[in-house]
Design a protein around this motif. Structure first.
Motif, short mmCIF file in Angstrom:
data_model
loop_
_atom_site.label_atom_id
_atom_site.label_comp_id
_atom_site.label_asym_id
_atom_site.label_seq_id
_atom_site.Cartn_x
_atom_site.Cartn_y
_atom_site.Cartn_z
N ALA A 40 0.82 -1.20 0.00
CA ALA A 40 0.00 0.00 0.00
C ALA A 40 0.86 1.27 0.00
CB ALA A 40 -0.92 0.01 1.21
N ALA A 41 2.15 1.14 0.22
CA ALA A 41 3.02 2.31 0.28
C ALA A 41 3.16 2.97 -1.09
CB ALA A 41 4.39 1.92 0.81
N LEU A 42 3.19 2.19 -2.14
CA LEU A 42 3.31 2.73 -3.49
C LEU A 42 2.10 2.31 -4.30
CD1 LEU A 42 7.04 1.88 -4.19
CD2 LEU A 42 6.08 4.12 -3.73
N ASN A 43 1.59 3.22 -5.08
CA ASN A 43 0.44 2.92 -5.92
C ASN A 43 0.94 2.42 -7.27
OD1 ASN A 43 -2.08 2.73 -6.95
ND2 ASN A 43 -2.40 4.92 -7.21
N LEU A 44 0.99 1.09 -7.42
CA LEU A 44 1.47 0.47 -8.65
C LEU A 44 0.32 -0.16 -9.42
CD1 LEU A 44 4.70 -1.42 -7.54
CD2 LEU A 44 4.53 0.78 -8.63
N VAL A 45 0.42 -0.12 -10.72
CA VAL A 45 -0.48 -0.86 -11.59
C VAL A 45 0.38 -1.92 -12.27
CG1 VAL A 45 -2.01 -0.73 -13.56
CG2 VAL A 45 -1.88 1.18 -11.97
N LEU A 46 0.24 -3.18 -11.82
CA LEU A 46 1.06 -4.25 -12.36
C LEU A 46 0.55 -4.67 -13.74
CD1 LEU A 46 1.59 -6.51 -9.23
CD2 LEU A 46 3.22 -4.95 -10.26
N PRO A 47 1.45 -5.07 -14.63
CA PRO A 47 1.00 -5.62 -15.90
C PRO A 47 0.29 -6.95 -15.67
CG PRO A 47 3.39 -5.74 -15.71
CD PRO A 47 2.89 -4.99 -14.51
N THR A 48 -0.55 -7.36 -16.60
CA THR A 48 -1.32 -8.58 -16.42
C THR A 48 -0.66 -9.75 -17.16
OG1 THR A 48 -2.69 -8.07 -18.32
CG2 THR A 48 -3.48 -7.33 -16.17
N ALA A 49 -0.94 -10.95 -16.67
CA ALA A 49 -0.44 -12.18 -17.31
C ALA A 49 -1.44 -13.29 -17.03
CB ALA A 49 0.93 -12.55 -16.76
N GLN A 50 -1.43 -14.33 -17.89
CA GLN A 50 -2.35 -15.44 -17.71
C GLN A 50 -1.85 -16.43 -16.67
OE1 GLN A 50 -3.02 -17.14 -21.54
NE2 GLN A 50 -4.15 -15.37 -22.30
N GLN A 51 -0.56 -16.64 -16.57
CA GLN A 51 0.03 -17.64 -15.69
C GLN A 51 0.50 -16.97 -14.40
OE1 GLN A 51 0.58 -20.92 -16.66
NE2 GLN A 51 1.72 -21.63 -14.93
N PRO A 52 -0.01 -17.38 -13.22
CA PRO A 52 0.48 -16.79 -11.97
C PRO A 52 1.89 -17.31 -11.66
CG PRO A 52 -1.10 -18.51 -11.49
CD PRO A 52 -1.08 -18.34 -12.99
N ALA A 53 2.67 -16.49 -10.98
CA ALA A 53 4.04 -16.88 -10.61
C ALA A 53 4.00 -17.87 -9.46
CB ALA A 53 4.83 -15.64 -10.20
N PRO A 54 4.87 -18.90 -9.48
CA PRO A 54 4.91 -19.86 -8.38
C PRO A 54 5.44 -19.20 -7.11
CG PRO A 54 6.66 -20.31 -9.94
CD PRO A 54 5.83 -19.23 -10.53
N VAL A 55 5.06 -19.75 -5.97
CA VAL A 55 5.47 -19.21 -4.68
C VAL A 55 6.89 -19.69 -4.36
CG1 VAL A 55 4.91 -19.15 -2.23
CG2 VAL A 55 3.09 -19.19 -3.91
N GLU A 56 7.74 -18.77 -3.92
CA GLU A 56 9.12 -19.10 -3.57
C GLU A 56 9.21 -19.52 -2.11
OE1 GLU A 56 11.93 -19.14 -5.37
OE2 GLU A 56 10.89 -18.59 -7.19
N GLU A 57 10.17 -20.39 -1.79
CA GLU A 57 10.40 -20.82 -0.42
C GLU A 57 11.21 -19.79 0.34
OE1 GLU A 57 12.36 -24.49 -1.01
OE2 GLU A 57 10.65 -25.42 -1.94
N VAL A 58 12.18 -19.16 -0.31
CA VAL A 58 13.03 -18.16 0.31
C VAL A 58 12.41 -16.79 0.04
CG1 VAL A 58 15.35 -17.18 0.32
CG2 VAL A 58 15.03 -19.61 -0.12
N ALA A 59 12.51 -15.90 1.01
CA ALA A 59 11.97 -14.55 0.81
C ALA A 59 12.76 -13.86 -0.28
CB ALA A 59 12.06 -13.76 2.11
N PRO A 60 12.11 -13.46 -1.36
CA PRO A 60 12.83 -12.85 -2.47
C PRO A 60 13.22 -11.40 -2.16
CG PRO A 60 10.50 -12.88 -2.95
CD PRO A 60 10.69 -13.59 -1.64
N LEU A 61 14.22 -10.95 -2.90
CA LEU A 61 14.60 -9.54 -2.87
C LEU A 61 13.63 -8.82 -3.80
CD1 LEU A 61 16.69 -7.31 -2.15
CD2 LEU A 61 17.91 -7.98 -4.21
N VAL A 62 12.94 -7.82 -3.30
CA VAL A 62 11.91 -7.13 -4.08
C VAL A 62 12.46 -5.78 -4.54
CG1 VAL A 62 9.59 -6.18 -4.07
CG2 VAL A 62 10.07 -8.27 -2.81
N LEU A 63 12.48 -5.60 -5.85
CA LEU A 63 12.90 -4.34 -6.46
C LEU A 63 11.68 -3.73 -7.12
CD1 LEU A 63 15.09 -2.35 -7.41
CD2 LEU A 63 15.46 -3.84 -9.36
#
Length: 140
Positions: A40-63
């Motif tokens: 909620a800190a940044l108002n982003l509009v993400l691009p859309t895709a048909q395939q959802p991304a798989p969940v990672e086990e390790v906390a990813p670095l978010v850029l």
């Protein structure tokens, strides 16, 4: 004729115990009802895709790349937008772990050059597990 009874008059006092209880209940109510969503800190509009991304086990670095092309790493803004500054900030946050997954949350309105610069900086540092976050495609 005696006007005073010899007793001292009662002094009015404020009962602090009930006041503390009320303030504590207000604090608990505010903490429970507040949302703790880091997105909620940044108002982003993400691009859309048909395939959802798989969940990672390790906390990813978010850029995060916002609509103006500014970079944010773990809620901290990278002040300059050149590759050297971005590489320095990524190396400081990630440390020596180059196998850590990286998620680029780029605004759909962000300049393509900002996303390419981010991917270039990550590639030069040796990151290979790079993903771009998307929103699910809206169903008609």
């Amino acid at each position: 004729m005696r006007l005073s009874s010899g007793k001292l008059p009662d002094e009015p006092e404020i009962n602090l115990v009930s006041l503390i209880d009320v303030v504590f209940c207000l604090i608990v109510f505010l903490v429970v009802t507040t949302t703790f969503d880091h997105r909620a800190a940044l108002n982003l509009v993400l691009p859309t895709a048909q395939q959802p991304a798989p969940v990672e086990e390790v906390a990813p670095l978010v850029l995060v790349v916002d609509a103006e092309g500014r970079y944010f790493l773990d809620q901290d803004e990278v002040l300059r937008r050149d590759t050297a500054s971005l590489k320095e900030a990524i190396a400081r946050v990630a440390g020596a772990d180059r196998q850590r997954p990286v998620v680029i949350r780029g605004d759909a309105r962000a300049p393509v050059q900002a996303l390419v610069t981010a991917m270039d900086a990550l590639g030069q540092l040796g990151f290979t597990r790079i993903r771009i976050a998307t929103a699910p495609e809206a169903r008609p």
